[in-house]
Design a protein around this motif. Structure first.
Motif: not given
Length: 333
Positions: A138-148, A211-212
């Motif tokens: 949750g701390y590592s993955i960029p939010v824009f990548w997870l959103g896409l 998630y974050y």
């Protein structure tokens, strides 16, 4: 009484500092506020008249005083992009961000708190390792990548949720606003069809924000619980033969509730101010998207107005958590 006065003074100084920072940002940005209003084809006379009308001929300290006065009266200026009052624009777009951040925080709390407690109770086991891994991701993955990826999988491939936007085009305008929160307004109006469509649109971006939030809340909950579970009173309770459920939830967890209030308030504030990328990816018409679009259009009144509102909310949530902290923990009074 003394603490209340100190609290009010701290709030006043903090908000004044926020206004000063936003004021200086507006002055150091390489954007001519006069040209932004009248356009580049205006005559020199029009430029000079607008320059004086905006008060830019006055000393900087006087300009700041006028700026503070206008903000305290709810006047953030006029948006160059929309041609409307910035305050009116913010009243229109903020409920969307509020709804998204609130649902994200609720999901994060419901999942994060139990996960943190279980991880602390089962320290060193696979459950604990899994909880820590979930938090790390949750701390590592960029939010824009997870959103896409979320859009691709759950909307594009599986079709479980609706696509970008806050509401389907066929449902626009069917529910007259009451609170500005679509889920609430559709229920109050008794329109279940609009509620289902609105929920289908919000659940994916809210889950990504959750998630974050969950990663932060579960990590802090685990840390607080480990401290309590290693205390002598917990050992004494176990020696007395109390069930593990009572030891964990009626003793250890009760003593971290006050700390969790601050954690949850901060998580909520972070979602309110940090949902910009999520709103852009999901075409969510909230204040984050509004500020970003205004910045790209050199509409500094809108950018600064939105920044002030978000900053004031952040300060307000911290004050609320502090007051709640004192209410729940008499020792802090």
């Amino acid at each position: 009484m003394g603490k209340s006065i100190r609290l009010l003074a701290t709030v006043a100084i903090t908000l004044l500092g926020l206004l000063f920072v936003t004021f200086m940002i507006g002055r150091v940005m390489p954007i001519d506020p006069v040209l932004a209003v009248i356009g580049e084809r205006a005559t020199q006379q029009q430029y000079d008249e607008t320059f004086i009308a905006l008060g830019l001929d006055k000393p900087l300290i006087v300009q700041f005083g006028i700026y503070v006065r206008d903000v305290l009266h709810g006047d953030f200026g006029t948006s160059i992009r929309t041609g409307q009052s910035v305050a009116e624009d913010i009243r229109r777009v903020f409920p969307a961000t509020l709804e998204l951040a609130t649902l994200g925080t609720l999901i994060g709390v419901v999942l994060g708190v139990p996960l943190g407690v279980v991880a602390a109770v089962r320290k060193g086991t696979w459950i604990d390792q899994l909880a820590r891994l979930v938090g790390l991701i949750g701390y590592s993955i960029p939010v824009f990548w997870l959103g896409l990826v979320g859009l691709l999988v759950f909307y594009g491939i599986l079709g479980w949720v609706a696509g970008p936007g806050r509401l389907g085009i066929f449902y626009q305008g069917l529910v007259e606003p009451i609170t500005g929160l679509l889920l609430v307004d559709s229920l109050l109006r008794g329109n279940i069809t609009v509620f289902k469509d609105a929920f289908s649109h919000i659940i994916l971006p809210a889950s990504i924000l959750a998630y974050y939030s969950m990663a932060y809340i579960s990590r802090m909950t685990r840390s607080f619980m480990l401290e309590q579970l290693s205390s002598e009173y917990v050992t004494t309770a176990r020696v007395k033969g109390l069930s593990e459920w009572k030891v964990v939830w009626h003793h250890a967890f009760r003593n971290i509730r006050v700390q969790l209030i601050t954690v949850i308030a901060l998580a909520y504030a972070n979602l309110l101010e940090g949902s910009v990328l999520t709103e852009i990816i999901f075409a969510w018409p909230g204040i984050g998207s509004y500020i970003t679009t205004s910045l790209l259009a050199n509409d500094m009144n809108s950018v600064l107005g939105g920044t002030i509102v978000i900053g004031a909310i952040f300060v307000g949530l911290n004050i609320f958590s502090d007051l709640l902290y004192r209410f729940l923990d008499p020792r802090s009074k």
